[in-house]
Scaffold this active site. Structure first.
Site, mmCIF file in Angstrom:
data_model
loop_
_atom_site.group_PDB
_atom_site.id
_atom_site.type_symbol
_atom_site.label_atom_id
_atom_site.label_comp_id
_atom_site.label_asym_id
_atom_site.label_seq_id
_atom_site.Cartn_x
_atom_site.Cartn_y
_atom_site.Cartn_z
ATOM 1 N N PHE A 1 0.818 -1.210 0.000
ATOM 2 C CA PHE A 1 0.000 0.000 0.000
ATOM 3 C C PHE A 1 0.859 1.271 0.000
ATOM 4 O O PHE A 1 0.447 2.320 -0.496
ATOM 5 C CB PHE A 1 -0.916 -0.015 1.233
ATOM 6 C CG PHE A 1 -1.976 1.043 1.218
ATOM 7 C CD1 PHE A 1 -3.119 0.886 0.448
ATOM 8 C CD2 PHE A 1 -1.832 2.205 1.969
ATOM 9 C CE1 PHE A 1 -4.094 1.873 0.422
ATOM 10 C CE2 PHE A 1 -2.797 3.193 1.958
ATOM 11 C CZ PHE A 1 -3.940 3.022 1.183
ATOM 12 N N ARG B 1 5.796 -17.943 -8.108
ATOM 13 C CA ARG B 1 6.049 -16.833 -9.043
ATOM 14 C C ARG B 1 7.213 -15.941 -8.615
ATOM 15 O O ARG B 1 7.466 -14.909 -9.213
ATOM 16 C CB ARG B 1 4.772 -15.998 -9.183
ATOM 17 C CG ARG B 1 3.725 -16.768 -9.945
ATOM 18 C CD ARG B 1 2.361 -16.178 -9.858
ATOM 19 N NE ARG B 1 1.381 -17.242 -10.093
ATOM 20 C CZ ARG B 1 0.088 -17.079 -10.053
ATOM 21 N NH1 ARG B 1 -0.419 -15.904 -9.807
ATOM 22 N NH2 ARG B 1 -0.724 -18.090 -10.267
ATOM 23 N N THR C 1 -5.527 -11.529 4.355
ATOM 24 C CA THR C 1 -6.207 -10.308 4.770
ATOM 25 C C THR C 1 -7.595 -10.192 4.162
ATOM 26 O O THR C 1 -7.792 -10.489 2.991
ATOM 27 C CB THR C 1 -5.394 -9.054 4.360
ATOM 28 O OG1 THR C 1 -6.180 -7.900 4.639
ATOM 29 C CG2 THR C 1 -5.020 -9.058 2.912
ATOM 30 N N HIS D 1 -8.863 -7.421 3.615
ATOM 31 C CA HIS D 1 -8.893 -6.247 2.730
ATOM 32 C C HIS D 1 -7.934 -6.378 1.544
ATOM 33 O O HIS D 1 -7.445 -5.402 1.006
ATOM 34 C CB HIS D 1 -8.721 -4.934 3.507
ATOM 35 C CG HIS D 1 -7.491 -4.833 4.344
ATOM 36 N ND1 HIS D 1 -7.455 -5.179 5.673
ATOM 37 C CD2 HIS D 1 -6.243 -4.427 4.049
ATOM 38 C CE1 HIS D 1 -6.253 -4.981 6.150
ATOM 39 N NE2 HIS D 1 -5.484 -4.528 5.171
HETATM 40 N N1 INI Z 1 0.790 -5.603 2.379
HETATM 41 C C1 INI Z 1 1.374 -6.375 1.443
HETATM 42 O O1 INI Z 1 2.333 -5.941 0.819
HETATM 43 N N2 INI Z 1 0.895 -7.621 1.183
HETATM 44 C C2 INI Z 1 -0.159 -8.147 1.858
HETATM 45 O O2 INI Z 1 -0.556 -9.312 1.576
HETATM 46 C C3 INI Z 1 -0.773 -7.355 2.850
HETATM 47 N N3 INI Z 1 -1.873 -7.895 3.600
HETATM 48 O O3 INI Z 1 -2.134 -9.086 3.504
HETATM 49 O O4 INI Z 1 -2.516 -7.164 4.369
HETATM 50 C C4 INI Z 1 -0.283 -6.062 3.101
HETATM 51 N N4 INI Z 1 -0.847 -5.257 4.015
HETATM 52 C C5 INI Z 1 -0.196 -4.100 4.565
HETATM 53 C C6 INI Z 1 -0.426 -2.863 3.727
HETATM 54 O O5 INI Z 1 0.256 -2.935 2.500
HETATM 55 C C7 INI Z 1 0.084 -1.628 4.469
HETATM 56 O O6 INI Z 1 1.459 -1.743 4.711
HETATM 57 C C8 INI Z 1 -0.624 -1.389 5.805
HETATM 58 O O7 INI Z 1 -2.029 -1.412 5.644
HETATM 59 C C9 INI Z 1 -0.216 -0.009 6.396
HETATM 60 O O8 INI Z 1 -0.660 1.049 5.562
#
Ligand code: INI
Length: 179
Positions: free
Chosen positions: A57, A127, A86, A88
């Site tokens: 994110f 992958r 997750t 989300h």
């Molecule tokens: N971030 C990832 O890179 N991969 C994931 O699978 C993931 N899951 O599963 O939640 C994930 N979540 C964290 C997100 O990217 C942020 O770092 C977090 O929400 C803080 O903003």
């Protein structure tokens, strides 16, 4: 007929890599694949900058910050978003993809989406070098190709004043047409 296509040639190419720490066992392999590809195609080690961010994110903001520094020809984004981990998943995946795409268009910089979005950790492992190639390596190939394509389009269709880039060039053209 004019055909423009990119070569995989990395000499003098400045590459930014953004890699998410979430699912680090996988993203480390993606990074390894990307570096392997870049070095094999002539990118100098000192022209590669790797930036770690907490999760996928956070990739778009880091990509934008690198892009507007004007120090990079191309940026590669690496991450692993896994559905099983997750509720989300859809939000993280969609926002990451949309953010990366928006930054690329806004900044006129090739920004490559080397982020795995898989249902399971096993698919992500496959992958990232185990069975079905390495998405990091593929992302780096796309980066080199896009850098060359965008450079060639620039050389062919734009006249740059020294020190300007595509965006500055567009602003100049808009100013001219408003007068
Ligand atoms: N971030 C990832 O890179 N991969 C994931 O699978 C993931 N899951 O599963 O939640 C994930 N979540 C964290 C997100 O990217 C942020 O770092 C977090 O929400 C803080 O903003």
């Amino acid at each position: 007929m004019r055909i423009i296509s990119g070569q995989l040639q990395g000499e003098w190419t400045h590459v930014g890599i953004i890699v998410a720490r979430f699912n680090e066992t996988i993203t480390k392999n993606l990074l390894e694949g990307a570096l392997d590809c870049l070095l094999r195609h002539g990118v100098e080690e000192e022209h590669i900058t790797t930036v770690w961010v907490p999760g996928a994110f956070e990739i778009p903001l880091a990509a934008k910050t690198l892009a507007i520094s004007n120090q990079f020809d191309v940026i590669i984004c690496l991450g692993a978003i896994i559905r099983g981990q997750t509720p989300h998943f859809e939000y993280v995946a969609a926002q990451t993809a949309a953010g990366v795409s928006a930054v690329s268009l806004e900044s006129y910089t090739p920004i490559i989406f080397g982020v795995l979005t898989t249902d399971t950790i096993e698919q992500a492992m496959e992958r990232s070098g185990c069975k079905s190639g390495n998405k990091g390596f593929e992302a780096a190939m796309a980066a080199l190709e896009m850098n060359d394509v965008i450079t060639k389009i620039g050389d062919e269709f734009y006249e740059f004043e020294e020190g300007t880039d595509l965006e500055a060039n567009q602003e100049t053209e808009e100013d001219d047409s408003n007068q």
